[in-house]
Design a protein around this motif. Structure first.
Motif, PDB file in Angstrom:
ATOM      1  N   ALA A   1       0.833  -1.211   0.000  1.00 32.15           N
ATOM      2  CA  ALA A   1       0.000   0.000   0.000  1.00 32.15           C
ATOM      3  C   ALA A   1       0.863   1.255   0.000  1.00 32.15           C
ATOM      4  CB  ALA A   1      -0.932  -0.005   1.206  1.00 32.15           C
TER       5      ALA A   1
ATOM      6  N   VAL B   1       0.743   4.118  -2.936  1.00 29.01           N
ATOM      7  CA  VAL B   1       0.343   5.490  -2.615  1.00 29.01           C
ATOM      8  C   VAL B   1       1.462   6.473  -2.944  1.00 29.01           C
ATOM      9  CG1 VAL B   1      -0.225   7.064  -0.717  1.00 29.01           C
ATOM     10  CG2 VAL B   1      -1.380   4.844  -0.894  1.00 29.01           C
TER      11      VAL B   1
ATOM     12  N   LYS C   1     -14.414  12.282   0.906  1.00 27.76           N
ATOM     13  CA  LYS C   1     -14.212  12.582  -0.508  1.00 27.76           C
ATOM     14  C   LYS C   1     -14.184  14.077  -0.797  1.00 27.76           C
ATOM     15  CE  LYS C   1     -15.726   8.070  -1.726  1.00 27.76           C
ATOM     16  NZ  LYS C   1     -16.627   7.166  -2.372  1.00 27.76           N
TER      17      LYS C   1
ATOM     18  N   TYR D   1      -4.746   4.477   3.471  1.00 28.86           N
ATOM     19  CA  TYR D   1      -5.207   3.205   2.921  1.00 28.86           C
ATOM     20  C   TYR D   1      -6.613   3.409   2.359  1.00 28.86           C
ATOM     21  CZ  TYR D   1      -1.502   1.039   5.761  1.00 28.86           C
ATOM     22  OH  TYR D   1      -0.302   0.688   6.326  1.00 28.86           O
ATOM     23  N   ASP D   2      -7.021   2.563   1.420  1.00 30.31           N
ATOM     24  CA  ASP D   2      -8.372   2.665   0.851  1.00 30.31           C
ATOM     25  C   ASP D   2      -9.443   2.694   1.927  1.00 30.31           C
ATOM     26  OD1 ASP D   2      -7.544   2.698  -1.822  1.00 30.31           O
ATOM     27  OD2 ASP D   2      -7.911   0.552  -2.136  1.00 30.31           O
TER      28      ASP D   2
ATOM     29  N   LEU E   1     -10.852   5.934   3.668  1.00 27.95           N
ATOM     30  CA  LEU E   1     -11.629   6.892   2.887  1.00 27.95           C
ATOM     31  C   LEU E   1     -13.116   6.652   3.127  1.00 27.95           C
ATOM     32  CD1 LEU E   1     -11.384   9.174   0.789  1.00 27.95           C
ATOM     33  CD2 LEU E   1     -11.459   7.427  -0.982  1.00 27.95           C
TER      34      LEU E   1
ATOM     35  N   THR F   1      -5.002   7.227  -2.141  1.00 28.32           N
ATOM     36  CA  THR F   1      -4.989   5.903  -1.528  1.00 28.32           C
ATOM     37  C   THR F   1      -4.410   4.937  -2.552  1.00 28.32           C
ATOM     38  OG1 THR F   1      -7.165   5.153  -2.292  1.00 28.32           O
ATOM     39  CG2 THR F   1      -7.113   6.501  -0.273  1.00 28.32           C
ATOM     40  N   GLU F   2      -4.403   3.655  -2.230  1.00 28.96           N
ATOM     41  CA  GLU F   2      -3.889   2.671  -3.190  1.00 28.96           C
ATOM     42  C   GLU F   2      -4.667   2.704  -4.504  1.00 28.96           C
ATOM     43  OE1 GLU F   2      -4.417  -0.231   0.402  1.00 28.96           O
ATOM     44  OE2 GLU F   2      -5.078   1.815  -0.010  1.00 28.96           O
ATOM     45  N   SER F   3      -5.973   2.942  -4.433  1.00 31.47           N
ATOM     46  CA  SER F   3      -6.848   2.844  -5.608  1.00 31.47           C
ATOM     47  C   SER F   3      -7.372   4.174  -6.133  1.00 31.47           C
ATOM     48  CB  SER F   3      -8.056   1.963  -5.275  1.00 31.47           C
ATOM     49  OG  SER F   3      -7.653   0.704  -4.822  1.00 31.47           O
ATOM     50  N   TYR F   4      -7.276   5.230  -5.325  1.00 26.49           N
ATOM     51  CA  TYR F   4      -7.937   6.486  -5.689  1.00 26.49           C
ATOM     52  C   TYR F   4      -6.998   7.691  -5.543  1.00 26.49           C
ATOM     53  CZ  TYR F   4     -11.963   3.521  -4.739  1.00 26.49           C
ATOM     54  OH  TYR F   4     -12.860   2.480  -4.733  1.00 26.49           O
ATOM     55  N   THR F   5      -7.215   8.648  -6.451  1.00 21.77           N
ATOM     56  CA  THR F   5      -6.643   9.977  -6.314  1.00 21.77           C
ATOM     57  C   THR F   5      -7.824  10.928  -6.480  1.00 21.77           C
ATOM     58  OG1 THR F   5      -4.511   9.309  -7.236  1.00 21.77           O
ATOM     59  CG2 THR F   5      -5.010  11.663  -7.249  1.00 21.77           C
TER      60      THR F   5
END
Length: 182
Positions: A25, A29, A123, A151-152, A155, A173-177
């Motif tokens: 992670a 990130v 968010k 971390y995801d 959020l 996060t690992e999956s989102y910007t």
């Protein structure tokens, strides 16, 4: 969900992470952070020296320490001071966080980028910290671009905020910007 409930939920979820998951992670990130124009253009970056339950900054700091000017916070009473980062000058400070030693204080307003830890984000860039307001007081003293890293599972759709809470401009996060520059 109130801030205390979020803190308990995130703390419990962090305990389930393996060392491999933590390392993966952090790499994801901070790889996303490296790709930002704001990172590329910034010379003076305020980071944090991670605690065991936070996304580890150690590998990232070591990788970039000769190419960027990093600074770290140090607790002084109810406020955070800003000092240059030097791996060899870190000492255990308040709350057992490794902090810079010395007297070379730097004005937070001179930072171009601030990488912010938190217990949770929403968010809209609002953050839940550990509850003492240290980062809110620090962030109020700078106009730097503020990036929250997490971390995801840190959020949330929405977190409770107060009038003193300072949001970040972006959360990675690992999956989102997620960008929400005001």
């Amino acid at each position: 969900m109130n801030k205390d409930d979020i803190r308990r939920r995130v703390r419990a979820r962090k305990r389930l992470l393996s060392e491999a998951e933590r390392n993966s992670a952090a790499r994801l990130v901070f790889s996303r952070l490296e790709q930002l124009a704001a990172f590329g253009m910034s010379e003076r970056i305020l980071m944090y020296h991670s605690l065991p339950d936070e996304l580890s900054t150690h590998e990232f700091l070591n990788k970039w320490k000769n190419m960027k000017r990093f600074f770290l916070p140090r607790v002084n009473g109810l406020d955070l001071e800003v000092l240059p980062y030097e791996a060899t000058s870190l000492r255990a400070g308040a709350f057992h966080i490794e902090e810079p030693a010395g007297d070379d204080l730097t004005d937070a307003s001179t930072m171009e980028l601030v990488v912010v830890p938190a217990v949770a984000y929403d968010k809209n860039g609002n953050r839940v910290g550990r509850g003492k307001g240290y980062y809110d007081r620090l962030l109020s003293r700078t106009n730097a671009f503020k990036v929250g890293v997490a971390y995801d599972f840190q959020l949330f759709d929405e977190v409770e905020i107060s009038e003193f809470d300072i949001p970040v401009d972006m959360v990675i996060t690992e999956s989102y910007t997620i960008v929400h520059k005001r």
